[in-house]
Design a protein around this motif. Sequence first.
Motif, short mmCIF file in Angstrom:
data_model
loop_
_atom_site.label_atom_id
_atom_site.label_comp_id
_atom_site.label_asym_id
_atom_site.label_seq_id
_atom_site.Cartn_x
_atom_site.Cartn_y
_atom_site.Cartn_z
N ASP A 146 0.85 -1.19 0.00
CA ASP A 146 0.00 0.00 0.00
C ASP A 146 0.89 1.24 0.00
O ASP A 146 1.59 1.51 0.97
N ASN A 147 0.92 1.95 -1.11
CA ASN A 147 1.74 3.17 -1.25
C ASN A 147 0.89 4.42 -1.15
O ASN A 147 1.12 5.41 -1.84
N THR A 148 -0.11 4.36 -0.30
CA THR A 148 -0.98 5.52 -0.14
C THR A 148 -0.19 6.71 0.38
O THR A 148 0.59 6.55 1.33
N PRO A 149 -0.31 7.90 -0.25
CA PRO A 149 0.44 9.08 0.23
C PRO A 149 0.13 9.37 1.69
O PRO A 149 -1.01 9.25 2.13
N GLY A 150 1.16 9.80 2.42
CA GLY A 150 0.99 10.14 3.83
C GLY A 150 1.32 9.00 4.76
O GLY A 150 1.44 9.20 5.96
N GLN A 151 1.47 7.76 4.24
CA GLN A 151 1.82 6.63 5.07
C GLN A 151 3.26 6.24 4.79
O GLN A 151 3.73 6.30 3.66
N ARG A 152 3.99 5.84 5.83
CA ARG A 152 5.40 5.50 5.71
C ARG A 152 5.58 4.02 5.97
O ARG A 152 4.89 3.41 6.79
N SER A 153 6.52 3.43 5.30
CA SER A 153 6.84 2.03 5.51
C SER A 153 7.54 1.84 6.84
O SER A 153 8.37 2.65 7.23
N THR A 154 7.16 0.78 7.53
CA THR A 154 7.78 0.52 8.83
C THR A 154 9.06 -0.28 8.70
O THR A 154 9.75 -0.48 9.70
N GLY A 155 9.37 -0.77 7.51
CA GLY A 155 10.59 -1.55 7.33
C GLY A 155 11.82 -0.68 7.35
O GLY A 155 11.78 0.51 7.10
N SER A 156 12.98 -1.28 7.69
CA SER A 156 14.25 -0.57 7.74
C SER A 156 14.85 -0.52 6.35
O SER A 156 14.95 -1.54 5.66
N THR A 157 15.24 0.68 5.93
CA THR A 157 15.86 0.89 4.62
C THR A 157 17.21 1.56 4.79
O THR A 157 17.49 2.14 5.85
N PRO A 158 18.09 1.48 3.79
CA PRO A 158 19.39 2.18 3.90
C PRO A 158 19.24 3.66 4.20
O PRO A 158 20.01 4.23 4.97
#
Length: 316
Positions: free
Chosen positions: A62-74
């Motif tokens: 779900d790439n709905t604007p305003g929501q952030r992914s909880t996964g760890s990224t570089p």
Amino acid sequence: MMKQVTFMGAAAIAIAAAVPAQAQDNNVTKRVDRLEKEMRAVQRQVFPGGAPAFFEGEIAPDNTPGQRSTGSTPVADLTARVDALESQLQTLTGQTEQNAFQLRELEKQFAAYKVEMEKRFAPAAGTEATVTPASLPVVPTVKPATPTPASTVAAAPAKKPATTPAASTKPDAARLALVKKIEIPSSGNETKDAYDYGYRLWEAKLYPEAQAQLKTVVSKWPNSSQASFAQNLLGRAYLDEGKPSLAAVAFYNNYKDRPSGARAPHSLMYMGVALDKLGRKADACKAFRELEEVYGDKAPQDVRTDAAAAKAKAGC
């Protein structure tokens, strides 16, 4: 004919009954499939990085604007590291500002102390002149009374010794004779001769006379190389005479006014000694610490050795 109609009616009823059953079965299958997909999506959140054979991506993220992914990224990791560095930098900056503030406060205290001491001990205006053995202040000494024979003491009542104001202010001839014994150097270098004469007076333990001579050297040649020696020795003369307050001021002035002078490290070390004698151990430790920070290995070996002993005595 009747039989045919009956059979067709029964078939129609069977077909009508089978259609809702088949529709219901398809609906249940879709619901089960959806539940399985949702369960796999939940498993991917709970067990990130799982094997694709078990957690295939049937449901798109779900790439709905305003929501952030909880996964760890570089990028997220780098941002966290930058935030940590900024926090450490703020802490170090705060400590540096606090140290600078404390140093300024110490300088203000010394400056105020210096003004107070100068007001209390400064000579009257226009009285300073070139110091010679005849003009040096001579400290009067009290001569012991002539012992009275025992028979006289027994016969006469004891009397209090008479004291006169003139006796306490009159220069002692014996001390004046000691001052006159100190040879005045005459090498032709006026500045060095003046300092050497003050040194000889200090070495002879004629501290008030040495102080007057050394003050003359500093005031008359403040920018000469001998000024650093003279101001430092002035502090030592006060210290040896038992006046650590004046000594601390003299040492501080030498370090502040001539930080590159030959005796600046010595003055900073002796300032710590004087402050320790005054009971100001915290300020004494600051002086020893500043000696290490400012001069370090550039300080003479004798200064570092004496500072180590003084630090241990002060409990730094």
